[in-house]
Enzyme design. Structure first.
Site, mmCIF file in Angstrom:
data_model
loop_
_atom_site.group_PDB
_atom_site.id
_atom_site.type_symbol
_atom_site.label_atom_id
_atom_site.label_comp_id
_atom_site.label_asym_id
_atom_site.label_seq_id
_atom_site.Cartn_x
_atom_site.Cartn_y
_atom_site.Cartn_z
ATOM 1 N N ARG A 239 0.856 -1.182 0.000
ATOM 2 C CA ARG A 239 0.000 0.000 0.000
ATOM 3 C C ARG A 239 0.893 1.232 0.000
ATOM 4 O O ARG A 239 1.926 1.265 0.695
ATOM 5 C CB ARG A 239 -0.908 0.021 1.243
ATOM 6 C CG ARG A 239 -2.083 -0.932 1.191
ATOM 7 C CD ARG A 239 -3.119 -0.550 0.126
ATOM 8 N NE ARG A 239 -4.260 -1.435 0.093
ATOM 9 C CZ ARG A 239 -4.388 -2.495 -0.711
ATOM 10 N NH1 ARG A 239 -3.411 -2.811 -1.556
ATOM 11 N NH2 ARG A 239 -5.487 -3.227 -0.690
ATOM 12 N N GLU A 268 -3.314 7.585 -3.936
ATOM 13 C CA GLU A 268 -3.800 6.993 -5.181
ATOM 14 C C GLU A 268 -5.126 7.590 -5.632
ATOM 15 O O GLU A 268 -6.006 7.769 -4.771
ATOM 16 C CB GLU A 268 -4.002 5.484 -4.927
ATOM 17 C CG GLU A 268 -3.232 4.644 -5.887
ATOM 18 C CD GLU A 268 -3.209 3.203 -5.466
ATOM 19 O OE1 GLU A 268 -2.292 2.824 -4.715
ATOM 20 O OE2 GLU A 268 -4.097 2.447 -5.885
ATOM 21 N N HIS A 286 -1.295 0.199 -9.929
ATOM 22 C CA HIS A 286 -1.917 -0.765 -8.999
ATOM 23 C C HIS A 286 -2.484 -1.980 -9.744
ATOM 24 O O HIS A 286 -3.696 -2.232 -9.725
ATOM 25 C CB HIS A 286 -2.999 -0.083 -8.145
ATOM 26 C CG HIS A 286 -3.231 -0.802 -6.838
ATOM 27 N ND1 HIS A 286 -3.625 -0.168 -5.679
ATOM 28 C CD2 HIS A 286 -3.112 -2.120 -6.502
ATOM 29 C CE1 HIS A 286 -3.749 -1.049 -4.699
ATOM 30 N NE2 HIS A 286 -3.439 -2.249 -5.180
HETATM 31 C C1 DGY Z 1 -5.301 -6.243 -2.714
HETATM 32 O O1 DGY Z 1 -6.031 -7.217 -2.944
HETATM 33 O O2 DGY Z 1 -5.241 -5.711 -1.615
HETATM 34 C C2 DGY Z 1 -4.454 -5.751 -3.835
HETATM 35 O O3 DGY Z 1 -3.902 -4.523 -3.591
HETATM 36 C C3 DGY Z 1 -5.218 -5.761 -5.154
HETATM 37 O O4 DGY Z 1 -4.276 -5.788 -6.169
#
Ligand code: DGY
Length: 320
Positions: A239, A268, A286
């Site tokens: 993240r 983001e 992402h």
């Molecule tokens: C998640 O599932 O948390 C991922 O970031 C998606 O790609």
């Protein structure tokens, strides 16, 4: 459950999950090929028994209130669930679910794709060829860092971190691991557990696989970046806010580290403007779980989670 529960899916997802949901529920799908604006979102979710959400849908008290008291389940189409106020959901008796497991290998593949692209300058190379600047073999053209035999530091040694580690065997890498919140089992994986500061100092490649929590927000900031090797690369498929993006932009510009590969961003979909100017960072939108197989599996699992809760069965992956 009501005869035909009323379910809202906040964004078009692969058919596998939608087909399953349609067998037992009345499904409304966001008709737009974009995320809903907040006011639209608050309208669409009214009166739903279940909502299948995306990681960029902020599920807070206002949303839960707007949905109504009948709301039983929020099924997140992601393993990360930092977009959901889980405490608030629990208080209201709403079950929250996520999709661990099915995106482990796809995400680990992509962390490696970023690692290799950053180290061997694949994006810069592609641009050079397209711009007609490839004028012949050159002994000093686009030199990068070797991967084979180097040290890989993995921050967050859960499912995805361990899957990244397994891929490193083929590159004969030494693996260092740091897991912030607790001691973790990693049977059969030859990794040395070290402190964060040792990992930062010793690694040639550092890859992040922690969830976003108050403890991991800005885990990597100016001090941490300064303690990395100037030849090291930083990869983030976890993240965005785990890294202080302004500090990273400075680190890349001033060459405190050699490069980075990012799939996620602090605000983001905004990307720090300095990062956009720098050649030594590979930027992806992402997409680490964006393989056909993985996204189809996420869709199916998110649908199964949601249906299980509506049926009153134990859900496969509850987070509260
Ligand atoms: C998640 O599932 O948390 C991922 O970031 C998606 O790609």
């Amino acid at each position: 459950m009501p005869a035909r529960p009323n379910v809202f899916v906040t964004r078009k997802i692969p058919e596998s999950g939608l087909l399953l949901l349609k067998k037992e529920t009345d499904v409304t799908l966001n008709p737009n090929d974009r995320a809903l604006k907040r006011n639209e979102f608050l309208e669409y979710i009214k009166g739903r028994d279940g909502i299948l959400t995306q990681l960029n849908d902020k599920m807070d008290a206002q949303v839960m209130e707007a949905a109504g008291k009948q709301l039983k389940v929020i099924s997140n189409y992601a393993v990360g669930f930092d977009n959901i106020d889980v405490k608030e959901a629990t208080k209201r008796g709403i079950v929250v679910t996520n999709t661990p497991g099915v995106l482990t290998e796809g995400t680990a593949d992509f962390a490696w794709a970023l690692l290799m692209s950053a180290a061997r300058r694949v994006v810069e190379a592609d641009a050079l060829v397209r711009q007609g600047k490839f004028v012949g073999w050159d002994p000093l053209l686009l030199l990068g860092g070797n991967i084979y035999g180097k040290t890989l530091g993995i921050i967050g040694f859960g499912r995805i971190g361990q899957a990244v580690a397994r891929r490193a065997y083929g590159f004969n890498m030494k693996i260092l691991a740091y897991h912030p919140s607790r001691v973790i089992e990693a049977p059969g994986i030859a990794a040395k557990f070290v402190s964060l500061s040792e990992l930062l100092k010793e690694s040639d490649f550092i890859t992040l696989h922690t969830p976003l929590t108050p403890e991991t927000r800005h885990l990597i900031g100016e001090k941490e970046l300064k303690s990395m090797k100037p030849t090291a690369y930083l990869i983030n498929t976890a993240r965005g806010p785990v890294i202080d993006e302004a500090a990273l932009a400075k680190a890349l510009k001033e060459k405190w580290i050699a490069g980075a590969g990012l799939d996620v961003y602090e605000k983001e979909p905004e990307v720090h403007p300095e990062l956009l100017k720098l050649p030594n960072v590979v930027l992806a939108p992402h997409i680490s779980s964006a393989s056909f197989e993985t996204r189809s599996d996420i869709s199916l699992l998110a649908a199964k989670n949601l249906l299980a809760v509506l049926r009153g069965e134990p859900s496969l992956h509850r987070v509260n």
